[in-house]
Design a protein around this motif. Structure first.
Motif, PDB file in Angstrom:
ATOM      1  N   VAL A  38       0.870  -1.173   0.000  1.00 29.02           N
ATOM      2  CA  VAL A  38       0.000   0.000   0.000  1.00 29.02           C
ATOM      3  C   VAL A  38       0.910   1.228   0.000  1.00 29.02           C
ATOM      4  O   VAL A  38       1.720   1.401   0.913  1.00 29.02           O
ATOM      5  CB  VAL A  38      -0.939   0.018   1.223  1.00 29.02           C
ATOM      6  CG1 VAL A  38      -1.756   1.305   1.253  1.00 29.02           C
ATOM      7  CG2 VAL A  38      -1.860  -1.195   1.212  1.00 29.02           C
ATOM      8  N   ASP A  39       0.773   2.032  -1.032  1.00 32.15           N
ATOM      9  CA  ASP A  39       1.594   3.248  -1.175  1.00 32.15           C
ATOM     10  C   ASP A  39       3.074   2.978  -0.911  1.00 32.15           C
ATOM     11  O   ASP A  39       3.724   3.644  -0.102  1.00 32.15           O
ATOM     12  CB  ASP A  39       1.074   4.366  -0.272  1.00 32.15           C
ATOM     13  CG  ASP A  39      -0.217   4.983  -0.812  1.00 32.15           C
ATOM     14  OD1 ASP A  39      -0.534   4.755  -1.995  1.00 32.15           O
ATOM     15  OD2 ASP A  39      -0.889   5.697  -0.049  1.00 32.15           O
ATOM     16  N   ASN A  40       3.603   1.957  -1.570  1.00 29.21           N
ATOM     17  CA  ASN A  40       5.028   1.590  -1.543  1.00 29.21           C
ATOM     18  C   ASN A  40       5.513   1.012  -0.220  1.00 29.21           C
ATOM     19  O   ASN A  40       6.714   0.949   0.025  1.00 29.21           O
ATOM     20  CB  ASN A  40       5.920   2.767  -1.948  1.00 29.21           C
ATOM     21  CG  ASN A  40       5.655   3.202  -3.363  1.00 29.21           C
ATOM     22  OD1 ASN A  40       5.559   2.362  -4.258  1.00 29.21           O
ATOM     23  ND2 ASN A  40       5.500   4.486  -3.584  1.00 29.21           N
TER      24      ASN A  40
ATOM     25  N   GLU B  95      -7.490   4.370  -4.835  1.00 26.16           N
ATOM     26  CA  GLU B  95      -7.464   4.952  -6.174  1.00 26.16           C
ATOM     27  C   GLU B  95      -7.363   3.860  -7.237  1.00 26.16           C
ATOM     28  O   GLU B  95      -8.084   3.853  -8.215  1.00 26.16           O
ATOM     29  CB  GLU B  95      -6.285   5.912  -6.311  1.00 26.16           C
ATOM     30  CG  GLU B  95      -6.179   6.556  -7.675  1.00 26.16           C
ATOM     31  CD  GLU B  95      -5.011   7.515  -7.754  1.00 26.16           C
ATOM     32  OE1 GLU B  95      -4.400   7.586  -8.841  1.00 26.16           O
ATOM     33  OE2 GLU B  95      -4.698   8.178  -6.757  1.00 26.16           O
TER      34      GLU B  95
ATOM     35  N   GLU C  53      -0.802  -4.582  -5.281  1.00 24.01           N
ATOM     36  CA  GLU C  53      -0.350  -3.219  -5.025  1.00 24.01           C
ATOM     37  C   GLU C  53      -1.553  -2.290  -5.016  1.00 24.01           C
ATOM     38  O   GLU C  53      -2.315  -2.240  -5.979  1.00 24.01           O
ATOM     39  CB  GLU C  53       0.642  -2.773  -6.091  1.00 24.01           C
ATOM     40  CG  GLU C  53       1.165  -1.380  -5.865  1.00 24.01           C
ATOM     41  CD  GLU C  53       2.118  -0.939  -6.950  1.00 24.01           C
ATOM     42  OE1 GLU C  53       3.158  -0.379  -6.608  1.00 24.01           O
ATOM     43  OE2 GLU C  53       1.809  -1.135  -8.140  1.00 24.01           O
TER      44      GLU C  53
ATOM     45  N   LYS D  58      -2.736  10.375   0.849  1.00 30.81           N
ATOM     46  CA  LYS D  58      -1.717   9.777   1.703  1.00 30.81           C
ATOM     47  C   LYS D  58      -2.295   9.481   3.084  1.00 30.81           C
ATOM     48  O   LYS D  58      -3.027  10.278   3.647  1.00 30.81           O
ATOM     49  CB  LYS D  58      -0.498  10.688   1.855  1.00 30.81           C
ATOM     50  CG  LYS D  58       0.267  10.880   0.574  1.00 30.81           C
ATOM     51  CD  LYS D  58       0.969   9.611   0.168  1.00 30.81           C
ATOM     52  CE  LYS D  58       1.721   9.820  -1.123  1.00 30.81           C
ATOM     53  NZ  LYS D  58       2.026   8.609  -1.797  1.00 30.81           N
TER      54      LYS D  58
ATOM     55  N   THR E  18      -2.884   1.635  -4.460  1.00 38.68           N
ATOM     56  CA  THR E  18      -2.553   3.054  -4.388  1.00 38.68           C
ATOM     57  C   THR E  18      -3.771   3.774  -3.827  1.00 38.68           C
ATOM     58  O   THR E  18      -4.887   3.582  -4.316  1.00 38.68           O
ATOM     59  CB  THR E  18      -2.206   3.612  -5.786  1.00 38.68           C
ATOM     60  OG1 THR E  18      -1.147   2.825  -6.340  1.00 38.68           O
ATOM     61  CG2 THR E  18      -1.786   5.065  -5.715  1.00 38.68           C
ATOM     62  N   LEU E  19      -3.544   4.583  -2.803  1.00 40.96           N
ATOM     63  CA  LEU E  19      -4.634   5.311  -2.168  1.00 40.96           C
ATOM     64  C   LEU E  19      -4.817   6.683  -2.809  1.00 40.96           C
ATOM     65  O   LEU E  19      -3.867   7.261  -3.342  1.00 40.96           O
ATOM     66  CB  LEU E  19      -4.367   5.465  -0.672  1.00 40.96           C
ATOM     67  CG  LEU E  19      -4.193   4.159   0.104  1.00 40.96           C
ATOM     68  CD1 LEU E  19      -3.857   4.440   1.565  1.00 40.96           C
ATOM     69  CD2 LEU E  19      -5.429   3.283   0.000  1.00 40.96           C
TER      70      LEU E  19
END
Length: 150
Positions: free
Chosen positions: A32-34, A51, A76, A82, A78-79
């Motif tokens: 999640v977000d890297n 997202e 993976e 942040k 992506t939100l």
């Protein structure tokens, strides 16, 4: 978006149980977000904040840092915005656990070859220190982390 999230998880479940795709008893890595997160983080995640979702079953173009981790699959996420995720890198995790700098690290039984990969602090709380077989060339204790689904 909520429906897409659950459909994606369902698809991963099917992929992870296919005999030709992924060996049984493997865990898909969740990012999640890297940041590599655990399955508990996903359960608390609001699907409306997502997202996009990508599922990888092989090497990821333009992301060589994750190449060695894709063998069991990567989910993976992506939100949209942040979110604070308590995290640290593999090198910091070794220092906290008082392991040698060259101590091997395994994530879902896959050897991690890069010390700057980020993981959540929650993963570290459940980490295991394991003694490896010196016959295989390991001279020190290793760190074992588990994250993922199925």
């Amino acid at each position: 978006m909520k429906k897409l999230f659950w459909i994606s998880l369902f698809c991963i479940n099917i992929l992870s149980h296919a005999h030709t795709a992924v060996p049984q008893n493997t865990l898909i890595i969740i990012i999640v977000d890297n940041v590599i997160v655990d399955r508990l983080f996903i359960h608390d995640l609001d699907p409306n904040k997502i997202e996009k979702i990508n599922v990888y079953k092989s090497k990821i173009e333009n992301r060589p840092i994750l190449d060695d981790l894709t063998q069991n699959g990567i989910l993976e996420i992506t939100l949209k915005e942040k979110v604070f995720i308590p995290k640290l890198n593999i090198k910091e995790a070794k220092q906290i656990l008082k392991l040698e700098n060259n101590a091997p690290v395994f994530l879902n039984k896959i050897k991690v070859n890069r010390d700057h990969i980020l993981v959540t602090e929650d993963l570290l709380k459940r980490a295991k220190i394991i003694q490896l077989d010196k016959i295989n060339g390991y001279q020190s204790a290793a760190l074992s982390l588990e994250s993922g689904f199925f």
